[in-house]
Each structure stands twice: as C-alpha cells, then as structure tokens.
Design a protein around this motif. Structure first.
Motif, PDB file in Angstrom:
ATOM      1  N   THR A  66     -35.391  -7.100  -2.086  1.00  0.00           N
ATOM      2  CA  THR A  66     -34.707  -6.117  -0.995  1.00  0.00           C
ATOM      3  C   THR A  66     -34.382  -4.953  -1.936  1.00  0.00           C
ATOM      4  N   LEU A  67     -34.150  -3.758  -1.257  1.00  0.00           N
ATOM      5  CA  LEU A  67     -33.615  -2.551  -1.833  1.00  0.00           C
ATOM      6  C   LEU A  67     -32.154  -2.844  -2.530  1.00  0.00           C
ATOM      7  N   ALA A  68     -31.579  -3.777  -2.135  1.00  0.00           N
ATOM      8  CA  ALA A  68     -30.299  -4.143  -2.490  1.00  0.00           C
ATOM      9  C   ALA A  68     -30.538  -4.634  -4.144  1.00  0.00           C
ATOM     10  N   VAL A  69     -31.319  -5.579  -4.240  1.00  0.00           N
ATOM     11  CA  VAL A  69     -31.661  -5.883  -5.740  1.00  0.00           C
ATOM     12  C   VAL A  69     -31.919  -4.833  -6.527  1.00  0.00           C
ATOM     13  N   ALA A  70     -32.490  -3.564  -6.171  1.00  0.00           N
ATOM     14  CA  ALA A  70     -32.924  -2.618  -6.992  1.00  0.00           C
ATOM     15  C   ALA A  70     -31.387  -1.698  -7.347  1.00  0.00           C
ATOM     16  N   ARG A  71     -30.621  -1.933  -6.348  1.00  0.00           N
ATOM     17  CA  ARG A  71     -29.133  -0.795  -6.301  1.00  0.00           C
ATOM     18  C   ARG A  71     -28.372  -1.813  -7.219  1.00  0.00           C
ATOM     19  N   ALA A  72     -28.579  -3.212  -7.540  1.00  0.00           N
ATOM     20  CA  ALA A  72     -27.732  -4.049  -8.386  1.00  0.00           C
ATOM     21  C   ALA A  72     -27.941  -3.446  -9.786  1.00  0.00           C
ATOM     22  N   ARG A  73     -28.840  -2.779 -10.097  1.00  0.00           N
ATOM     23  CA  ARG A  73     -29.167  -2.235 -11.348  1.00  0.00           C
ATOM     24  C   ARG A  73     -28.514  -0.823 -11.663  1.00  0.00           C
ATOM     25  N   GLN A  74     -27.944  -0.325 -10.580  1.00  0.00           N
ATOM     26  CA  GLN A  74     -27.261   1.017 -10.489  1.00  0.00           C
ATOM     27  C   GLN A  74     -25.564   0.524 -10.905  1.00  0.00           C
ATOM     28  N   PRO A  75     -25.201   1.288 -11.761  1.00  0.00           N
ATOM     29  CA  PRO A  75     -23.726   0.963 -12.148  1.00  0.00           C
ATOM     30  C   PRO A  75     -22.820   1.550 -10.949  1.00  0.00           C
ATOM     31  N   GLY A  76     -21.916   0.725 -10.697  1.00  0.00           N
ATOM     32  CA  GLY A  76     -20.955   1.155  -9.601  1.00  0.00           C
ATOM     33  C   GLY A  76     -21.073   1.024  -8.124  1.00  0.00           C
ATOM     34  N   GLN A  77     -22.440   0.351  -7.785  1.00  0.00           N
ATOM     35  CA  GLN A  77     -22.592  -0.040  -6.650  1.00  0.00           C
ATOM     36  C   GLN A  77     -22.122  -1.001  -5.697  1.00  0.00           C
ATOM     37  N   THR A  78     -21.703  -1.947  -6.656  1.00  0.00           N
ATOM     38  CA  THR A  78     -21.243  -3.284  -6.103  1.00  0.00           C
ATOM     39  C   THR A  78     -19.967  -3.631  -6.808  1.00  0.00           C
ATOM     40  N   ASN A  79     -19.312  -2.801  -7.625  1.00  0.00           N
ATOM     41  CA  ASN A  79     -17.990  -3.124  -8.133  1.00  0.00           C
ATOM     42  C   ASN A  79     -16.835  -2.575  -7.062  1.00  0.00           C
ATOM     43  N   ASN A  82     -13.828  -3.457  -6.998  1.00  0.00           N
ATOM     44  CA  ASN A  82     -12.555  -3.760  -7.541  1.00  0.00           C
ATOM     45  C   ASN A  82     -12.134  -2.474  -8.407  1.00  0.00           C
ATOM     46  N   GLU A  83     -12.856  -1.522  -8.400  1.00  0.00           N
ATOM     47  CA  GLU A  83     -12.967  -0.154  -9.143  1.00  0.00           C
ATOM     48  C   GLU A  83     -11.528   0.476  -8.543  1.00  0.00           C
ATOM     49  N   HIS A  84     -10.748   1.006  -9.497  1.00  0.00           N
ATOM     50  CA  HIS A  84      -9.408   1.635  -9.015  1.00  0.00           C
ATOM     51  C   HIS A  84     -10.045   2.866  -8.207  1.00  0.00           C
ATOM     52  N   GLY A  85      -9.102   3.485  -7.424  1.00  0.00           N
ATOM     53  CA  GLY A  85      -9.491   4.752  -6.690  1.00  0.00           C
ATOM     54  C   GLY A  85     -10.284   4.786  -5.623  1.00  0.00           C
ATOM     55  N   LEU A  86     -10.721   3.437  -4.914  1.00  0.00           N
ATOM     56  CA  LEU A  86     -11.562   3.609  -4.002  1.00  0.00           C
ATOM     57  C   LEU A  86     -10.720   3.387  -2.752  1.00  0.00           C
TER      58      LEU A  86
END
Length: 271
Positions: free
Chosen positions: A167-180, A182-186
């Motif tokens: 799926t496209l989600a697997v390709a997006r997993a290689r892009q930083p910041g797409q699945t984190n 817990n990142e501050h400021g969201l």
C-alpha cells in the motif's frame, strides 16, 4: 288403379373447406413456423452462452484452489493446458512453453502460473507485474470433450497475476515524520492523523509479510482465424487474498517456479 308414386332421391350437401380457406390456413401455419424458426437461433445462442459461463465458473474454482494451495498432484492438467507464456519485466525476460517441449506434470503447470510480481525497493518502491498466460481446454463440461488434445473442446485463455500486498502507507513509512505521533508541537488533529498513519503502516507490513492477491482472468472463446489464434470478447475476473509462504526454485528447463504454501495454524498450548 293408381300408379305407384315414385320417390325421387335427393343428395345431401357435404361440408368442406374451400380453396380460399385452405390457402389462408396454410399461410397462418407458415407464418407461425417462420416465427418459431426465427426464435430457435436465439435460444441456441443463450443455451451456448449459459453452458460456457457455467464451465468458466467451475474451472475458475479449480484453478483458484490449485494455485492458492500450491497443488502438486494435479497431473491431469497436462491434458488440458496447451501452452503457457510468462511475460517479461525490466528484471526478467519472457518465457514460453508448451506440452511437447516444456511442462510435463501438474506441479510444473502450477509453478509456472504462480509468478509473483517483482518489488523493486529504493527511494521509490516499484512493482513490476508479471503475468502467466495459459491456453486451456475446459476441465469441466461434457465427457465427450475430455479426450486428450481434443480440437473440438471448449478453449479459453487463463491469465494469472500474483501481487504481494503493498500500500501507499508502506512507502510513506520511509518518509520521516509521517508516523511519529509523539513529536512535540503537534496539534490534536495532526497527532490523530499520524497515529492513524502509524497503524496503517503496521497493518500493511504485517499483511505484506505473507499476503498476496491472486487474480485470474478468463477470456473465451479461443479460435483460429487467418492462421492466428484469436480470443473472443467474453471475460471474467476472479480475485482472492492468499496468506502463506512462497516456495521458489529454478528449474533447468522451465526457469523460475513458485508455489504457495498456506501458513500452518499454531498448535494450542497444553492445558
């Protein structure tokens, strides 16, 4: 003395049809016969289409079960499969075989028809689809058509495609910041969206480990015209998801062969 009275005989009029009435009745019967004869070809055509559709559905069930279970003992398939061609990709060349100088067993036929798409990893993931096409004489149907190499048997073209779950989600997993998430400021909306992305990636990776989409396309009828093999306009597509392990080998005659093996259920723990 009076002379005896002589009674004159009389003739009764016999009822019958006139020539005009006979001509009209013949015309009515002829009109009805013409109408009946005009409907007969349509009825025969509907019966033929229903028979072909029934054969296609029954054969599709046989092929789906054989390919998704990686069957090895169906040697009777050699009496029904005339030729198999495997399309090439940017990574592999095309191949073609027939019953005289190619496959010899049902195991080899199933192995040739199970050709998974090739996934090329990198910055952008690309899927190179491979299609295995076979010309098949009907497996089900009339017993009179079951003789080996029967030229009058109903024939169709079978195309098999096996695609790994991606799926496209697997390709997006290689892009930083797409699945984190817990990142501050969201913002709450961004955090919820990234959490959803994370769950989608986990699901896709889990399914991708041993899940394939098996797609069979059956087209019919197959016939010769102008010394060329032609395929009719009838088409039926069947799809199913297969979960299992893909066994692969390289045969000296046929090249790459693959078989699907369903995952064995885990044994229950001892009480």
């Amino acid at each position: 003395m009076k002379a005896p009275r002589v009674q004159r005989g009389f003739t009764r009029s016999a009822a019958a049809f006139t020539m005009v009435e006979i001509a009209i009745s013949i015309a009515v019967v002829a009109f009805a016969l013409v109408a009946i004869l005009g409907v007969l070809p349509t009825g025969f055509d509907v019966q033929k289409r229903n028979r072909e559709s029934t054969i296609i559905h029954q054969d599709a069930s046989v092929w789906l079960e054989a390919l998704r279970s990686g069957a090895w003992g169906l040697d009777y398939l050699t009496n029904h499969v005339d030729a198999i061609a495997v399309s090439g990709t940017a990574l592999t060349p095309p191949r073609a075989f027939d019953a005289t100088n190619g496959f010899r067993t049902g195991r080899e036929i199933v192995g040739l028809l199970t050709q998974p798409a090739q996934v090329q990893t990198g910055a952008v993931e690309r899927v190179h689809a491979r299609r295995a096409t076979a010309f098949v004489r009907a497996i089900s149907g009339s017993a009179g058509e079951k003789t080996p190499r029967n030229d009058f048997a109903f024939t169709y073209r079978l195309t098999s495609e096996l695609t790994p779950y991606t799926t496209l989600a697997v390709a997006r997993a290689r892009q930083p910041g797409q699945t984190n998430f817990n990142e501050h400021g969201l913002t709450p909306a961004e955090q919820q969206y990234r959490r959803w992305q994370y769950e989608q990636v986990r699901l896709a990776e889990f399914l991708r480990a041993g899940t394939y989409e098996l797609r069979l396309t059956l087209e019919w009828p197959v016939y010769f015209m102008n010394n060329r093999l032609q395929v009719g306009d009838n088409r039926q597509v069947y799809r199913t998801l297969v979960t299992g392990e893909l066994l692969r080998t390289n045969d000296s005659r046929l090249g790459e062969l693959n078989w699907l093996r369903p995952f064995e259920p885990l044994p229950l723990p001892a009480p």
